[in-house]
Design an enzyme around this catalytic site. Structure first.
Site, PDB file in Angstrom:
ATOM      1  N   LYS A 209       0.895  -1.254  -0.056  1.00  0.00           N
ATOM      2  CA  LYS A 209       0.083  -0.012   0.048  1.00  0.00           C
ATOM      3  C   LYS A 209       0.904   1.232   0.119  1.00  0.00           C
ATOM      4  O   LYS A 209       0.634   2.201  -0.996  1.00  0.00           O
ATOM      5  CB  LYS A 209      -0.917   0.079   1.342  1.00  0.00           C
ATOM      6  CG  LYS A 209      -2.167   0.981   0.927  1.00  0.00           C
ATOM      7  CD  LYS A 209      -2.720   1.322   2.182  1.00  0.00           C
ATOM      8  CE  LYS A 209      -3.767  -0.007   2.929  1.00  0.00           C
ATOM      9  NZ  LYS A 209      -4.597   0.444   3.811  1.00  0.00           N
ATOM     10  N   GLU A 215      10.358  -5.730   3.681  1.00  0.00           N
ATOM     11  CA  GLU A 215      10.482  -6.884   3.103  1.00  0.00           C
ATOM     12  C   GLU A 215      10.218  -6.758   1.352  1.00  0.00           C
ATOM     13  O   GLU A 215      11.048  -7.399   0.598  1.00  0.00           O
ATOM     14  CB  GLU A 215       9.636  -7.958   3.485  1.00  0.00           C
ATOM     15  CG  GLU A 215      10.001  -8.590   4.766  1.00  0.00           C
ATOM     16  CD  GLU A 215       9.392  -7.744   6.139  1.00  0.00           C
ATOM     17  OE1 GLU A 215       8.878  -6.653   5.818  1.00  0.00           O
ATOM     18  OE2 GLU A 215       9.560  -8.123   7.164  1.00  0.00           O
ATOM     19  N   GLY A 267      -4.656  -4.302   5.219  1.00  0.00           N
ATOM     20  CA  GLY A 267      -4.171  -5.544   4.455  1.00  0.00           C
ATOM     21  C   GLY A 267      -4.877  -6.734   4.804  1.00  0.00           C
ATOM     22  O   GLY A 267      -5.188  -7.458   3.841  1.00  0.00           O
ATOM     23  N   ARG A 268      -5.068  -7.235   5.943  1.00  0.00           N
ATOM     24  CA  ARG A 268      -5.662  -8.359   6.137  1.00  0.00           C
ATOM     25  C   ARG A 268      -7.231  -8.373   5.618  1.00  0.00           C
ATOM     26  O   ARG A 268      -7.894  -9.521   5.770  1.00  0.00           O
ATOM     27  CB  ARG A 268      -5.497  -8.663   7.592  1.00  0.00           C
ATOM     28  CG  ARG A 268      -6.312  -7.753   8.776  1.00  0.00           C
ATOM     29  CD  ARG A 268      -5.777  -8.097  10.057  1.00  0.00           C
ATOM     30  NE  ARG A 268      -6.058  -6.941  11.189  1.00  0.00           N
ATOM     31  CZ  ARG A 268      -5.638  -5.861  11.185  1.00  0.00           C
ATOM     32  NH1 ARG A 268      -4.331  -5.626  10.569  1.00  0.00           N
ATOM     33  NH2 ARG A 268      -5.945  -4.967  12.152  1.00  0.00           N
ATOM     34  N   GLU A 354      -4.057 -10.727  14.136  1.00  0.00           N
ATOM     35  CA  GLU A 354      -3.735  -9.413  14.088  1.00  0.00           C
ATOM     36  C   GLU A 354      -5.006  -8.339  14.302  1.00  0.00           C
ATOM     37  O   GLU A 354      -4.774  -7.277  14.949  1.00  0.00           O
ATOM     38  CB  GLU A 354      -3.324  -8.964  12.817  1.00  0.00           C
ATOM     39  CG  GLU A 354      -2.401  -7.819  12.709  1.00  0.00           C
ATOM     40  CD  GLU A 354      -1.697  -7.603  11.317  1.00  0.00           C
ATOM     41  OE1 GLU A 354      -2.099  -7.537  10.189  1.00  0.00           O
ATOM     42  OE2 GLU A 354      -0.308  -7.831  11.429  1.00  0.00           O
ATOM     43  N   HIS A 385      -4.099 -37.616  12.512  1.00  0.00           N
ATOM     44  CA  HIS A 385      -2.736 -38.368  12.507  1.00  0.00           C
ATOM     45  C   HIS A 385      -1.603 -37.351  12.943  1.00  0.00           C
ATOM     46  O   HIS A 385      -0.472 -37.935  12.963  1.00  0.00           O
ATOM     47  CB  HIS A 385      -2.311 -38.883  11.262  1.00  0.00           C
ATOM     48  CG  HIS A 385      -3.421 -39.925  10.825  1.00  0.00           C
ATOM     49  ND1 HIS A 385      -3.260 -41.329  10.840  1.00  0.00           N
ATOM     50  CD2 HIS A 385      -4.488 -39.774  10.247  1.00  0.00           C
ATOM     51  CE1 HIS A 385      -4.261 -42.084  10.450  1.00  0.00           C
ATOM     52  NE2 HIS A 385      -5.041 -41.016   9.966  1.00  0.00           N
ATOM     53  N   LYS A 500       9.671  -3.541  14.435  1.00  0.00           N
ATOM     54  CA  LYS A 500      10.039  -2.539  13.275  1.00  0.00           C
ATOM     55  C   LYS A 500      11.144  -1.769  13.635  1.00  0.00           C
ATOM     56  O   LYS A 500      12.074  -1.537  12.870  1.00  0.00           O
ATOM     57  CB  LYS A 500       8.976  -1.781  12.542  1.00  0.00           C
ATOM     58  CG  LYS A 500       7.994  -2.874  11.637  1.00  0.00           C
ATOM     59  CD  LYS A 500       7.186  -1.879  10.867  1.00  0.00           C
ATOM     60  CE  LYS A 500       5.843  -2.724  10.182  1.00  0.00           C
ATOM     61  NZ  LYS A 500       4.894  -1.928   9.624  1.00  0.00           N
TER      62      LYS A 500
END
Lengths: 565, 565
Positions: A209, A215, A267-268, A354, A385, A500
């Site tokens: 955005k 990253e 974002g999410r 979040e 399992h 950060k």
């Protein structure tokens, strides 16, 4: 509403009493769930999903109190206000308009004097045109070859939701274009993708955005270098999904196209915006992306119109808050009995944890205890399992089972032990949920099952694009309703800031060392200095019997290797 | 030892007091971790791994008491007995000899009068010969084409560990053979793989100790049908990994080869046996599999020889039990800052939760509270952009960070903000752990970080086959030490039985319906009957506003589609 505080609400104390009653009484799911009408009375369909909470440790009295709490917290009104474009993200003074991204309504939606529906429509049209040009081969890479690989470069909300949907609909990916995700600032992540793709035929979709996410920017930088090094023009292999006017929206031949995302979608919650739209349209075709949007819209319409007692996401949120705060279960699992939903849990992990992993409410008051819960999960029967031993005989936690009635694949598979794969899968889903609820007495303590372990079952008719949209919108709405019940803001994430800032300081000393190899980290705290020394020497600190004695085998990212992939 | 009971031990009460002290005192990691020698005093190297527990909420007094508890539980002796071939799996009257699978010792190891080292060596030789024949093309499928796809057909312990290792070493997979995992009895799982492979060039590796595991047998059955339908001889495309004399060890042209696994290695501890050996040797080459074994052996040797105060897996186990029972953290996360370790958490989830998610001790006594803890995780920095909001500001839980000094890929990547990808990744790992420990005061409650959140850091020098072996053996030993501390048997899993039995009953009524479409599920309990009706009608029960209104789009598994994959 303005003065609503979860742990000081009228409903809170009553629900604490109910939890005490449940825990101290003979209330056991074993007897409850076998009541003739239990399943019909405690299940509901809406928006194309069937949701069964009859195997939860609730009864009518508790549900009534939970609905009272929802009323007290005024969650329905808040949800409507959100949809209408009010600035419900109070701490950042923003709207939360993810539902508008998949609304095909033509009624104007005004934000700051502007009808944003037109903006959404404009981006969708741009996506449709662009993806069609990719598919019909009119748009090619810088050497004239059609695109056969797309790589999404984005992290967190620019990654997890799209990965969930892409994986869920992989069976329909008939555009002859592979889709990879470069999320991490990890050379292994880049290396694995770099080895797999053919750069000449690769389209990089850079999603950020602000276009400053470290990253993503580090990867963007590396991609430009990687492409240029191979004689390819990065600008002709790259599109951006970013805010209008961001450093990624410069035009001028820096990228093939820029698709806009908006401040009022976090974002999410962004999968139904261009964040999911660009990669999913390229991978699945624009039509399927639009069908996915329509499924999400159908669930939104259910959520906005159903009364509380018939509102799936709200009921699911109430049950979740009941389990987390009042029954005090410390985590919750999502177990889809459908392999294509294997990335649902990681997506909901972000979406919910979040949004709701918070210690303060919307007004800025500390909560008496943090909100939210840990969510994890793997597909069934795999999970049976793996960690279901603990689910049955360790500390209990609630589980959300998901089943699909009609699978995506059709083949003549015959029958094993008299049933199809699909039936075997369902036998297991139902058996797990039943066994958790009922338990089993046994003279041997090792074979004794307490039972009384809660679960819900969520059923989809099939796994079409629409269904995946429904599921996405269901979990978004559930998350937001939970937040409105806790009283926290589900749209901010201040808890990620400290890391950060701290990373920034450490990066600075590393850069300093890169510039000046003589620099000895003298001013770094004793906590982190040993690590910087290990990292720059490439050797373990020897605090014991031995180093590794490794003879490293390095993988070179050469053009030859790429071609082989 | 025989009368050791965790919650009645001498150490237990003292540790409860210590936890009280820590919780009620001003003990905050912020001050502790910045002590000059804290990191060196509370970290240790061994077996090629560096392990730092200085950011845990422990001090010398607590560690001393934990070591006392280890002594009281006699864990070191138990571990040695296990290694020597005693029947430590008491409930099933079996040995637990996974360490023998990677021991290159020539000292005989007698089990029931037989030197099992020779059996292990024999299987390894068989794997080496077989994988070499696959790689050099002397062994082909039934149409004479070399194998280019291998599919592991197995679930739980026959799947998760191998997937972890294969993913971790993917960069070295230079045998031109792809590796897929068909675990689930889910037609989507089969369909996705069936669409991707070329059946003529596919080798199916069927893994089941008893050769009766329902999921695996249903898939085996489907594979035989699928291959035969394409005119291929299933027997020439299939190997088995199974017990001697099982239904999968019939020879007689039913499969290309059978590799034996042994009763004295449980599924979740079987990666270094033929269970991992066959697929990993085919995928990576036998030599790399042997290097992987040697790394595991190095960690075993450390674990068997290091005194408690220098024993990595033991210290890690003590910290884990401290966090789970005494500090009462409800779950624990594993966050590797290395994408190739993305499947470590699902593997350890099984390994640890299936081993220790128990309510009874080895002698069959109920524990006062269930042992074990929930484990989950995703790679960093991805996790930072997903659920770390909750890790910083929600309910605290301990985290195991994993870092790798030297990445697998070497390339000229330049620098972004003055650092390489690898350095940026490390800056983030250290920053997260530091921020969790120290926290930050802020006048704005939304920006306040409590800190005092514990983590460990585990460092590997590189990600060679040996390192992955070390890591595997570390987590196995840690899990077993935890069990010895809890007092439970880490090698049985009775908690998975009830679900199996219940699934059997449901399968039966489904089979009955398949035989007799008029059957109306009259005798099925009211809990599950509505689901059987939905499944067989393919329609959602309409308990509310609407069905899905879907128009299903089915994917046919045709030969044309397979070829395209």
């Amino acid at each position: 509403m303005a003065d609503y505080r979860f742990d000081q609400s009228k409903g809170y104390g009553k629900l604490v009493d109910q939890a005490k009653r449940i825990n101290e009484s003979a209330f056991h799911l074993r007897s409850l769930v076998m009541e003739k009408n239990r399943c019909t009375d405690f299940s509901i369909s809406g928006g194309g999903i069937f949701f069964d909470y009859s195997r939860q440790r609730v009864d009518r009295a508790i549900m009534d109190l939970l609905f009272d709490l929802a009323h007290e917290a005024d969650v329905i009104t808040q949800f409507s206000r959100m949809n209408a474009g009010e600035k419900v993200n109070v701490s950042e003074n923003r709207e939360a308009l993810h539902m508008a991204a998949r609304s095909f309504s033509t009624v104007p939606l005004m934000v700051d004097g502007r009808d944003v529906r037109k903006d959404f429509r404009g981006v969708l049209d741009q996506i449709q045109t662009f993806s069609t040009r990719v598919h019909d081969g009119t748009l090619t890479g810088s050497t004239g070859k059609p695109f056969t690989h797309a790589v999404v470069v984005g992290i967190g909300g620019s990654y997890l939701g799209t990965e969930f949907v892409a994986k869920a609909l992989e069976a329909f990916a008939d555009q002859s274009i592979s889709l990879d995700f470069l999320a991490n600032v990890d050379i292994h992540n880049f290396g694995a993708i770099g080895s797999r793709i053919d750069p000449e035929k690769t389209l990089w979709i850079i999603i950020s955005k602000s276009y400053t996410t470290v990253e993503t920017m580090a990867n963007e930088d590396l991609i430009r270098r990687f492409m240029a090094d191979r004689g390819l023009d990065p600008a002709r292999h790259m599109v951006t999904v970013t805010s209008k006017g961001s450093p990624g929206d410069q035009g001028g031949g820096r990228e093939l196209a820029a698709f806009h995302m908006f401040d009022f979608i976090g974002g999410r919650y962004s999968v139904t915006s261009a964040v999911g739209g660009v990669p999913l349209s390229i991978y699945l075709g624009y039509d399927r992306f639009e069908r996915f949007l329509k499924g999400a819209e159908a669930m939104d319409q259910h959520t906005l119109s159903a009364p509380p007692e018939k509102n799936l996401p709200l009921i699911a949120a109430l049950v979740s808050v009941w389990n987390t705060r009042f029954m005090r279960y410390p985590q919750s699992a999502i177990i889809p009995y459908a392999s294509p939903l294997c990335k649902l849990a990681p997506h909901v992990q972000q979406l919910n944890m979040e949004s709701n992993g918070k210690s303060v409410d919307m007004a800025g008051n500390f909560l008496s205890e943090p909100a939210g819960t840990v969510i994890f999960g793997e597909p069934g029967t795999n999970a049976q399992h793996s960690f279901f031993q603990l689910a049955h005989q360790g500390k209990p936690f609630p589980i959300e089972f998901i089943g699909v009635l009609n699978p995506q694949y059709q083949m003549d598979e015959g029958r094993f032990k008299g049933v199809t794969h699909q039936q075997e899968l369902w036998a297991n889903l139902l058996a797990q949920s039943t066994a958790l609820a009922t338990g089993k007495n046994d003279e041997n303590p090792a074979k004794w099952f307490s039972g009384n372990r809660p679960s819900s079952i969520l059923v989809l008719e099939s796994l079409e694009p629409e269904d995946v949209g429904r599921l996405l919108a269901f979990y978004e709405a559930k998350t937001i309703y939970e937040a409105f019940l806790w009283g926290n803001n589900p749209f901010d994430q201040f808890g990620v800031e400290l890391g950060k800032v701290t990373a920034g300081s450490l990066r600075k000393v590393m850069a300093q060392k890169n510039e000046n190899p003589g620099y000895a980290f003298d001013d770094v705290d004793p906590l982190n200095r040993p690590y910087l020394e290990m990292l720059f020497s490439g050797k373990l600190a020897e605090q014991g019997d031995a180093g590794s004695g490794n003879t490293p085998e390095k993988v070179q990212l050469t053009r030859e290797k790429e071609r082989r992939g």
